[in-house]
Motif scaffolding. Structure first.
Motif, PDB file in Angstrom:
ATOM      1  N   LEU A  19     -47.327  24.292  -1.010  1.00  0.00           N
ATOM      2  CA  LEU A  19     -48.688  24.650  -0.599  1.00  0.00           C
ATOM      3  C   LEU A  19     -48.744  25.945   0.212  1.00  0.00           C
ATOM      4  O   LEU A  19     -49.730  26.666   0.149  1.00  0.00           O
ATOM      5  CB  LEU A  19     -49.303  23.525   0.234  1.00  0.00           C
ATOM      6  CG  LEU A  19     -49.731  22.281  -0.526  1.00  0.00           C
ATOM      7  CD1 LEU A  19     -50.066  21.162   0.449  1.00  0.00           C
ATOM      8  CD2 LEU A  19     -50.924  22.592  -1.434  1.00  0.00           C
ATOM      9  N   GLU A  23     -49.113  31.657   0.279  1.00  0.00           N
ATOM     10  CA  GLU A  23     -50.399  31.855   0.957  1.00  0.00           C
ATOM     11  C   GLU A  23     -50.192  32.589   2.273  1.00  0.00           C
ATOM     12  O   GLU A  23     -49.520  32.097   3.164  1.00  0.00           O
ATOM     13  CB  GLU A  23     -51.073  30.495   1.218  1.00  0.00           C
ATOM     14  CG  GLU A  23     -52.384  30.612   1.970  1.00  0.00           C
ATOM     15  CD  GLU A  23     -53.335  31.613   1.333  1.00  0.00           C
ATOM     16  OE1 GLU A  23     -53.744  32.561   2.043  1.00  0.00           O
ATOM     17  OE2 GLU A  23     -53.663  31.464   0.142  1.00  0.00           O
ATOM     18  N   LYS A  29     -53.275  27.655   5.214  1.00  0.00           N
ATOM     19  CA  LYS A  29     -52.057  26.838   5.260  1.00  0.00           C
ATOM     20  C   LYS A  29     -52.291  25.582   6.093  1.00  0.00           C
ATOM     21  O   LYS A  29     -51.927  24.475   5.696  1.00  0.00           O
ATOM     22  CB  LYS A  29     -50.904  27.636   5.868  1.00  0.00           C
ATOM     23  CG  LYS A  29     -50.415  28.773   5.012  1.00  0.00           C
ATOM     24  CD  LYS A  29     -49.329  29.549   5.761  1.00  0.00           C
ATOM     25  CE  LYS A  29     -48.980  30.825   5.044  1.00  0.00           C
ATOM     26  NZ  LYS A  29     -47.862  31.532   5.657  1.00  0.00           N
ATOM     27  N   ASN A  32     -54.563  22.939   4.278  1.00  0.00           N
ATOM     28  CA  ASN A  32     -53.870  22.141   3.268  1.00  0.00           C
ATOM     29  C   ASN A  32     -52.838  21.205   3.877  1.00  0.00           C
ATOM     30  O   ASN A  32     -52.696  20.063   3.433  1.00  0.00           O
ATOM     31  CB  ASN A  32     -53.221  23.047   2.222  1.00  0.00           C
ATOM     32  CG  ASN A  32     -54.127  23.286   1.038  1.00  0.00           C
ATOM     33  OD1 ASN A  32     -55.004  22.484   0.746  1.00  0.00           O
ATOM     34  ND2 ASN A  32     -53.917  24.395   0.351  1.00  0.00           N
ATOM     35  N   LEU A  36     -52.725  17.183   3.530  1.00  0.00           N
ATOM     36  CA  LEU A  36     -51.522  16.571   2.969  1.00  0.00           C
ATOM     37  C   LEU A  36     -50.996  15.461   3.882  1.00  0.00           C
ATOM     38  O   LEU A  36     -50.719  14.343   3.430  1.00  0.00           O
ATOM     39  CB  LEU A  36     -50.438  17.636   2.761  1.00  0.00           C
ATOM     40  CG  LEU A  36     -49.095  17.122   2.237  1.00  0.00           C
ATOM     41  CD1 LEU A  36     -49.229  16.572   0.823  1.00  0.00           C
ATOM     42  CD2 LEU A  36     -48.056  18.238   2.291  1.00  0.00           C
TER      43      LEU A  36
END
Length: 154
Positions: A19, A23, A29, A32, A36
């Motif tokens: 992920l 990025e 970051k 996500n 998660l």
């Protein structure tokens, strides 16, 4: 206290790395990663980040109920993590002096400082409605996740 399956964390770390690897934006970051963690680990009621801004912690990306917006360094579990520079694994938040109750349902908490070259830039804050929810393994594995984030900041 429940302990996630030992197979969960390797997969979680692999997903986290995927992920964030390409990025460049820190907020993206963190968004996500908070999703998660929140949706992968059992018995959580909050997972997210507080970001250092002008000498205090300010609410960043998270999953869960509304939260405290600003936390002074040295106050509560998050502020203590910044002041000491150390992970705080709190089995019973009600026994923690100066605990800030953003969600009255929280019973235990894990807070991990996030660093770049200049020092602490944020904390990962994870709350649970279960007493003593976080094990030493949870701490170690989530510190590895934070390490992945930190290495992506360089």
């Amino acid at each position: 206290m429940s302990t996630p399956d030992t197979e969960l964390y390797p997969l979680l770390l692999q997903q986290a790395a995927a992920l964030i690897q390409d990025e460049p934006d820190l907020i993206a970051k963190m968004a996500n990663l908070s999703a998660l963690i929140y949706h992968s680990l059992p018995e959580l009621n909050w997972a997210g980040f507080y970001i250092m801004r002008d000498g205090e912690l300010v609410l960043g990306p998270f999953q869960g109920k509304v939260a405290c917006v600003r936390i002074p360094v040295g106050k509560g579990v998050c502020g203590t993590a910044v002041a000491t520079g150390e992970t705080q694994r709190i089995a019973d938040v009600h026994a923690f002096p100066g605990h800030i109750a953003c969600d009255a349902a929280s019973e235990s908490e894990l807070v991990i400082p996030v660093r770049d070259r200049a020092g602490i830039v944020a904390v990962l804050d994870i709350d649970s409605p279960v007493l003593n929810r976080f094990s030493a393994m949870d701490q170690q594995m989530l510190e590895q996740l934070v390490s992945l984030l930190e290495h992506s900041l360089v």
